[in-house]
Design an enzyme around this catalytic site. Structure first.
Site, PDB file in Angstrom:
ATOM      1  N   LYS A 182       0.865  -1.188   0.000  1.00  0.00           N
ATOM      2  CA  LYS A 182       0.000   0.000   0.000  1.00  0.00           C
ATOM      3  C   LYS A 182       0.893   1.226   0.000  1.00  0.00           C
ATOM      4  CE  LYS A 182      -4.451   0.887   0.233  1.00  0.00           C
ATOM      5  NZ  LYS A 182      -5.594   0.044  -0.151  1.00  0.00           N
ATOM      6  N   ASP A 236      -6.927   4.410  -4.441  1.00  0.00           N
ATOM      7  CA  ASP A 236      -7.592   4.280  -3.150  1.00  0.00           C
ATOM      8  C   ASP A 236      -8.231   5.663  -2.933  1.00  0.00           C
ATOM      9  OD1 ASP A 236      -7.590   2.196  -0.714  1.00  0.00           O
ATOM     10  OD2 ASP A 236      -7.472   4.180   0.176  1.00  0.00           O
TER      11      ASP A 236
HETATM   12  N1  GLU Z   1      -7.326   0.278  -2.827  1.00  0.00           N
HETATM   13  C1  GLU Z   1      -8.090  -0.878  -3.129  1.00  0.00           C
HETATM   14  C2  GLU Z   1      -8.137  -1.799  -1.926  1.00  0.00           C
HETATM   15  O1  GLU Z   1      -8.177  -1.318  -0.815  1.00  0.00           O
HETATM   16  C3  GLU Z   1      -7.666  -1.569  -4.415  1.00  0.00           C
HETATM   17  C4  GLU Z   1      -6.234  -1.933  -4.531  1.00  0.00           C
HETATM   18  C5  GLU Z   1      -5.835  -2.461  -5.904  1.00  0.00           C
HETATM   19  O2  GLU Z   1      -6.659  -2.551  -6.800  1.00  0.00           O
HETATM   20  O3  GLU Z   1      -4.636  -2.756  -6.053  1.00  0.00           O
HETATM   21  O4  GLU Z   1      -8.178  -2.995  -2.017  1.00  0.00           O
END
Ligand code: GLU
Length: 464
Positions: free
Chosen positions: A144, A184
Site C-alpha cells: 500500500k 484508493d
Molecule cells: N485500494 C483498493 C483496496 O483497498 C484496491 C487496490 C488495488 O486494486 O490494487 O483494495
C-alpha cells in the site's frame, strides 16, 4: 467521507481478554517496534485475535515465526514529493510505499492521497491487503502507499504535477513483476493516468501491468471502476443468502460518496434494495425515495461537488444533515464505504436498535473493534473489509491478467468473473469459520483463511 474519530481504539491489554503464551508477546513486540501507529496496531490485533486456533493446529507456523515475519514489511519507502502549485509556490509532501508481503505475487495495493496519510495508516492498509489479496485466490502479494497530499480544491494542473513528482521517485521501485499500485481514497483514473504517463516517460516502456485502474482505451479493465462497490454488495448478498434473504426490498444505508459508495449504491438498487443515504466529510444525505445514483455520479465524478449539492438538486425528496450520524438512520443492511473507524460503538448500538441484519464493509476497517463486538454479540452478519471489499483488487488482478496477454474482456465477462470471485471468497470464509468451530464468524473465517494461504507459501519459500 466521515472523519475518523479522534481517539483510535485502545491497543494495549491481552488479546481476546486472556493470556496467550504465543500471541501476547508477539503483539507486545509489534507495539514496541511500531510506536504511535494506532491503526496498524488495531489491524494486527484483529488478525492475531483470530489465530490462536490455527497455531494450536499448525505448530510449524509458530516455529517458522510466520506471523513475526508477516508483521514486518519486506520493504518500507518514505520519500519527498516536491512540486509547484498554481501560484508558483513550492509545496513539499511526503510519499509512502510499504511493500508488505510478496509470498503470493508482486506487491499489490492502492495509493491513497489524503492529509491523514502517515506511516501507521499505510501499514494498516498494507497489512490488511496481504490477507485480502490472498482471499481473492489471485497471485498477488500485499502493499500500500500514498501521500499526505490533499487533492481537495487542487486544479487539474496541480494534480498532474504532484502525480508526476510522486512517480519520479516511486517508479524505480515498481514493475509488473515487482510492485503494482492502483487507486484508493483520492486516487482515481485521472491520477492513475498522470502516474502511468510519467512512468512510461521515465522508463521508456509501455508496461501496462505496472498500474491498475487505468482508462479503458489504455489498458484498463472493464468493471474495475465498479468492482469494489459491486463486490461488496455481492458478498453481502451471499451473507444474506445464508439467512434465507436477499437484497430485494431491503432498506440500505451507505456511507461515503466516493467510488466504492457510488457503485455499492448502484448494485444494491439493481438488486431491488432502496439505498437511503450517502455522505462526505461535511455530512450526510437522507433520500427516502432511494439515492438517484446517476445524479450522484454527475455531481461527484463530473462536477467534483459535495453531497450537500446532491440534496439541493434533489429538492424535497432528500435532506442534508451536517456532521456525522449516518448510522443513526435505521436500516436492514449497512454498508460502510467511507474510511477507517467511521462506525463506532454508539453507531453500532443504533444500528442494532434499528434492526440491522447485515453489515458489509466497503471501506478498509471502517468498524471500530468496540462496534464490531456490539454487532457480533447481537448476531448481525458481519462481512469484514478484507473479504467484502476484495472485489476491487481482484478485478485489478484481472486487469493484470488482460495486460499480460494483451487482451481485453467484455464488461459482462469481467463482471461474471467478479461474481465468481466474490462467491468464492464468501465460501472460503464461511467454510473456514465452520472448520474452526466459529460458524457465521466471517471475521475469523477471513483472517484464518487469508493467513493460512500466505503462511503455506512462506513456509515453502524458506526463511526470507
Ligand atoms: N485500494 C483498493 C483496496 O483497498 C484496491 C487496490 C488495488 O486494486 O490494487 O483494495
Amino acid at each position: 467521507m466521515v472523519p475518523p474519530p479522534l481517539s483510535p481504539a485502545p491497543s494495549a491489554g491481552p488479546l481476546n481478554g486472556s493470556e496467550d503464551r504465543v500471541l501476547d508477546p508477539l503483539y507486545a513486540q509489534v507495539l514496541r517496534r511500531n510506536p504511535g501507529e494506532a491503526e496498524f496496531h488495531q489491524a494486527v490485533r484483529e488478525v492475531l485475535e483470530s489465530l490462536g486456533p490455527v497455531f494450536a493446529r499448525r505448530p510449524e507456523f509458530v516455529d517458522a515465526k510466520i506471523i513475526e515475519r508477516i508483521c514486518e514489511p519486506e520493504r518500507q519507502l518514505i520519500f519527498r514529493v516536491p512540486w509547484v502549485d498554481d501560484s508558483g509556490e513550492i509545496q513539499v509532501n511526503r510519499g509512502f510505499r510499504v511493500e508488505f508481503n510478496s509470498a503470493l505475487g508482486p506487491f499489490k495495493g492502492g495509493l491513497r492521497f489524503h492529509p491523514s496519510v502517515n506511516v501507521g495508516i499505510v501499514k494498516f492498509l498494507g497489512f490488511e491487503q496481504i490477507f485480502k489479496n490472498a482471499l481473492t485466490g489471485m497471485p498477488i502479494g500485499g502493499g500500500k502507499g500514498g501521500s499526505d497530499f490533499d487533492p481537495k480544491n487542487r486544479s487539474d494542473g496541480e494534480i498532474m504535477r504532484f502525480c508526476q513528482s510522486f512517480m519520479t521517485e516511486l517508479y524505480r521501485h515498481l514493475g509488473e513483476y515487482t510492485d503494482v499500485p492502483a487507486g484508493d481514497i483520492g486516487v482515481g483514473q485521472r491520477e492513475i493516468g498522470y502516474m502511468f504517463g510519467q512512468y512510461k516517460r521515465i522508463t521508456n516502456r509501455y508496461e501496462s501491468g505496472v498500474l491498475t485502474g487505468k482508462g479503458l482505451s489504455w489498458g484498463g479493465a472493464q468493471a474495475r471502476t465498479e468492482a469494489t462497490g459491486y463486490g461488496c454488495v455481492l458478498f453481502t448478498a451471499e451473507m444474506l443468502g445464508t439467512l434465507g434473504q436477499d437484497f430485494d426490498g431491503q432498506r440500505v444505508t451507505v456511507s461515503g460518496s466516493g467510488n466504492v459508495a457510488v457503485y455499492a449504491i448502484e448494485k444494491a438498487q439493481q438488486l431491488g434494495a432502496t439505498v437511503v443515504t450517502c455522505s462526505d466529510s461535511d455530512g450526510f444525505v437522507v433520500d427516502e425515495k432511494g439515492i438517484d445514483v446517476e445524479l450522484l455520479k454527475q455531481i461527484k465524478n463530473v462536477e467534483r461537488g459535495r453531497v450537500a449539492d446532491y440534496a439541493e438538486r434533489r429538492g424535497s425528496a432528500a435532506r442534508f444533515v451536517p456532521g456525522a450520524g449516518v448510522w443513526q438512520v435505521p436500516c436492514d443492511v449497512a454498508l460502510p464505504c467511507a474510511t477507517q473507524n467511521e462506525l463506532t460503538e454508539t453507531d453500532a448500538l443504533a444500528l442494532v436498535r434499528g434492526g440491522v441484519k447485515a453489515v458489509g464493509e466497503g471501506a478498509n476497517m471502517p468498524t471500530t473493534p468496540e462496534a464490531l463486538r456490539v454487532l457480533q454479540d447481537a448476531g448481525v452478519a458481519f462481512g469484514p473489509g478484507k473479504a467484502a471489499n476484495a472485489g476491487g483488487v481482484a478485478t485489478s488482478a484481472l486487469e493484470m491478467q488482460q495486460n499480460a496477454s494483451r487482451d481485453s474482456w467484455t464488461f459482462e465477462h469481467t463482471e461474471d468473473r467478479l461474481g465468481e470471485i466474490m462467491r468464492h471468497i464468501h465460501h472460503t470464509c464461511h467454510e473456514t469459520a465452520e472448520r474452526y468451530g466459529q460458524p457465521g464468524n466471517y471475521v475469523a473465517g477471513a483472517n484464518i483463511a487469508g493467513f493460512e494461504l500466505v503462511a503455506e507459501a512462506m513456509l515453502a519459500q524458506g526463511v526470507i
